[in-house]
Motif scaffolding. Structure first.
Motif, PDB file in Angstrom:
ATOM      1  N   THR A   1       0.834  -1.203   0.000  1.00 36.92           N
ATOM      2  CA  THR A   1       0.000   0.000   0.000  1.00 36.92           C
ATOM      3  C   THR A   1       0.866   1.249   0.000  1.00 36.92           C
ATOM      4  O   THR A   1       0.578   2.217  -0.707  1.00 36.92           O
ATOM      5  N   GLN A   2       1.938   1.223   0.771  1.00 37.02           N
ATOM      6  CA  GLN A   2       2.848   2.376   0.806  1.00 37.02           C
ATOM      7  C   GLN A   2       3.471   2.603  -0.570  1.00 37.02           C
ATOM      8  O   GLN A   2       3.569   3.733  -1.037  1.00 37.02           O
ATOM      9  N   ARG A   3       3.855   1.515  -1.253  1.00 36.31           N
ATOM     10  CA  ARG A   3       4.424   1.618  -2.595  1.00 36.31           C
ATOM     11  C   ARG A   3       3.426   2.252  -3.556  1.00 36.31           C
ATOM     12  O   ARG A   3       3.778   3.097  -4.373  1.00 36.31           O
ATOM     13  N   ARG A   4       2.153   1.856  -3.458  1.00 36.07           N
ATOM     14  CA  ARG A   4       1.115   2.436  -4.315  1.00 36.07           C
ATOM     15  C   ARG A   4       0.967   3.931  -4.050  1.00 36.07           C
ATOM     16  O   ARG A   4       0.759   4.709  -4.978  1.00 36.07           O
ATOM     17  N   CYS A   5       1.045   4.331  -2.787  1.00 32.57           N
ATOM     18  CA  CYS A   5       0.949   5.758  -2.435  1.00 32.57           C
ATOM     19  C   CYS A   5       2.103   6.537  -3.057  1.00 32.57           C
ATOM     20  O   CYS A   5       1.901   7.621  -3.609  1.00 32.57           O
ATOM     21  N   TRP A   6       3.308   5.986  -2.961  1.00 30.17           N
ATOM     22  CA  TRP A   6       4.483   6.632  -3.566  1.00 30.17           C
ATOM     23  C   TRP A   6       4.297   6.772  -5.069  1.00 30.17           C
ATOM     24  O   TRP A   6       4.553   7.827  -5.644  1.00 30.17           O
ATOM     25  N   ASP A   7       3.851   5.692  -5.731  1.00 31.08           N
ATOM     26  CA  ASP A   7       3.660   5.718  -7.181  1.00 31.08           C
ATOM     27  C   ASP A   7       2.599   6.731  -7.583  1.00 31.08           C
ATOM     28  O   ASP A   7       2.765   7.458  -8.561  1.00 31.08           O
ATOM     29  N   ALA A   8       1.501   6.794  -6.845  1.00 31.14           N
ATOM     30  CA  ALA A   8       0.438   7.758  -7.144  1.00 31.14           C
ATOM     31  C   ALA A   8       0.943   9.182  -6.984  1.00 31.14           C
ATOM     32  O   ALA A   8       0.629  10.066  -7.796  1.00 31.14           O
ATOM     33  N   LEU A   9       1.746   9.420  -5.968  1.00 34.84           N
ATOM     34  CA  LEU A   9       2.299  10.750  -5.738  1.00 34.84           C
ATOM     35  C   LEU A   9       3.253  11.139  -6.874  1.00 34.84           C
ATOM     36  O   LEU A   9       3.194  12.258  -7.386  1.00 34.84           O
ATOM     37  N   LYS A  10       4.102  10.203  -7.304  1.00 33.89           N
ATOM     38  CA  LYS A  10       5.023  10.471  -8.419  1.00 33.89           C
ATOM     39  C   LYS A  10       4.244  10.783  -9.693  1.00 33.89           C
ATOM     40  O   LYS A  10       4.581  11.718 -10.414  1.00 33.89           O
TER      41      LYS A  10
ATOM     42  N   GLN B   1       1.178  11.924  -9.964  1.00 36.67           N
ATOM     43  CA  GLN B   1       0.512  13.217  -9.779  1.00 36.67           C
ATOM     44  C   GLN B   1       1.487  14.362 -10.041  1.00 36.67           C
ATOM     45  O   GLN B   1       1.149  15.329 -10.715  1.00 36.67           O
ATOM     46  N   ARG B   2       2.694  14.242  -9.564  1.00 37.13           N
ATOM     47  CA  ARG B   2       3.695  15.301  -9.762  1.00 37.13           C
ATOM     48  C   ARG B   2       4.132  15.392 -11.215  1.00 37.13           C
ATOM     49  O   ARG B   2       4.401  16.472 -11.718  1.00 37.13           O
ATOM     50  N   ARG B   3       4.204  14.245 -11.917  1.00 39.01           N
ATOM     51  CA  ARG B   3       4.607  14.237 -13.325  1.00 39.01           C
ATOM     52  C   ARG B   3       3.543  14.837 -14.233  1.00 39.01           C
ATOM     53  O   ARG B   3       3.854  15.399 -15.271  1.00 39.01           O
TER      54      ARG B   3
ATOM     55  N   SER C   1       5.633  21.415  -7.476  1.00 38.31           N
ATOM     56  CA  SER C   1       4.853  22.060  -6.423  1.00 38.31           C
ATOM     57  C   SER C   1       5.079  21.371  -5.088  1.00 38.31           C
ATOM     58  O   SER C   1       5.217  20.167  -5.013  1.00 38.31           O
ATOM     59  N   THR C   2       5.111  22.152  -4.074  1.00 38.36           N
ATOM     60  CA  THR C   2       5.307  21.600  -2.736  1.00 38.36           C
ATOM     61  C   THR C   2       4.013  21.765  -1.965  1.00 38.36           C
ATOM     62  O   THR C   2       3.633  22.850  -1.584  1.00 38.36           O
ATOM     63  N   ASP C   3       3.317  20.665  -1.808  1.00 35.40           N
ATOM     64  CA  ASP C   3       2.091  20.700  -1.021  1.00 35.40           C
ATOM     65  C   ASP C   3       2.274  19.845   0.216  1.00 35.40           C
ATOM     66  O   ASP C   3       3.323  19.283   0.443  1.00 35.40           O
ATOM     67  N   ALA C   4       1.226  19.738   1.012  1.00 36.67           N
ATOM     68  CA  ALA C   4       1.313  18.999   2.274  1.00 36.67           C
ATOM     69  C   ALA C   4       1.269  17.495   2.075  1.00 36.67           C
ATOM     70  O   ALA C   4       1.467  16.753   3.006  1.00 36.67           O
ATOM     71  N   THR C   5       0.992  17.033   0.848  1.00 31.80           N
ATOM     72  CA  THR C   5       0.888  15.605   0.616  1.00 31.80           C
ATOM     73  C   THR C   5       2.253  15.034   0.279  1.00 31.80           C
ATOM     74  O   THR C   5       2.751  15.199  -0.809  1.00 31.80           O
ATOM     75  N   THR C   6       2.823  14.358   1.231  1.00 28.81           N
ATOM     76  CA  THR C   6       4.084  13.667   1.032  1.00 28.81           C
ATOM     77  C   THR C   6       3.885  12.216   1.426  1.00 28.81           C
ATOM     78  O   THR C   6       2.954  11.914   2.167  1.00 28.81           O
TER      79      THR C   6
END
Length: 138
Positions: free
Chosen positions: A105-114, A116-118, A124-129
């Motif tokens: 699940t953590q890996r999926r969160c990292w991938d989704a965040l990457k 989203q940023r791409r 952008s620096t938001d509170a979602t890390t």
């Protein structure tokens, strides 16, 4: 080997909850209901004795021997679910199944965040890390 024993879901293990906060035991399987490790033979199936003790997974509540329940995660004290937040959490022993589910699940969160940023957020620096994303196991 030592690193495998402690994972904090992206947060520092040193913090965690105050000593008075504990995880609810309402979802735990009763000790007397179990005579063997939840991981059945041929993988394990160890019979509990005076020397082979029972260990509850703090996340799913099943009962395991030490070998099958020896990794740790930060768990939310209210929900007993893995979390990346140090506030309101405590380090707890979990089984390999819950551990692997949390890491996936953590890996999926990292991938989704990457992703989203791409797509256009650029730098952008938001509170979602990844450190601020809670991880659920269900």
């Amino acid at each position: 080997e030592k690193v495998r024993g402690v994972v904090a879901m992206g947060a520092a293990v040193a913090g965690g909850a105050a000593g008075s906060e504990i995880i609810s035991k309402n979802h735990w399987v009763a000790d007397r209901a179990v005579t063997h490790c939840y991981i059945s033979a041929p993988v394990c199936g160890a019979e509990f004795t005076l020397l082979v003790r029972r260990h509850h997974c703090r996340c799913c509540g099943n009962v395991y021997c030490h070998k099958c329940c020896c990794v740790r995660l930060l768990l939310d004290t209210k929900t007993a679910m893995p979390t990346a937040h140090v506030e309101g959490s405590v380090e707890g022993r979990v089984c390999y199944s819950c551990y692997n589910r949390a890491l996936t699940t953590q890996r999926r969160c990292w991938d989704a965040l990457k992703t989203q940023r791409r797509r256009g957020d650029g730098g952008s620096t938001d509170a979602t890390t990844p450190e601020s994303v809670s991880v659920a196991t269900s």
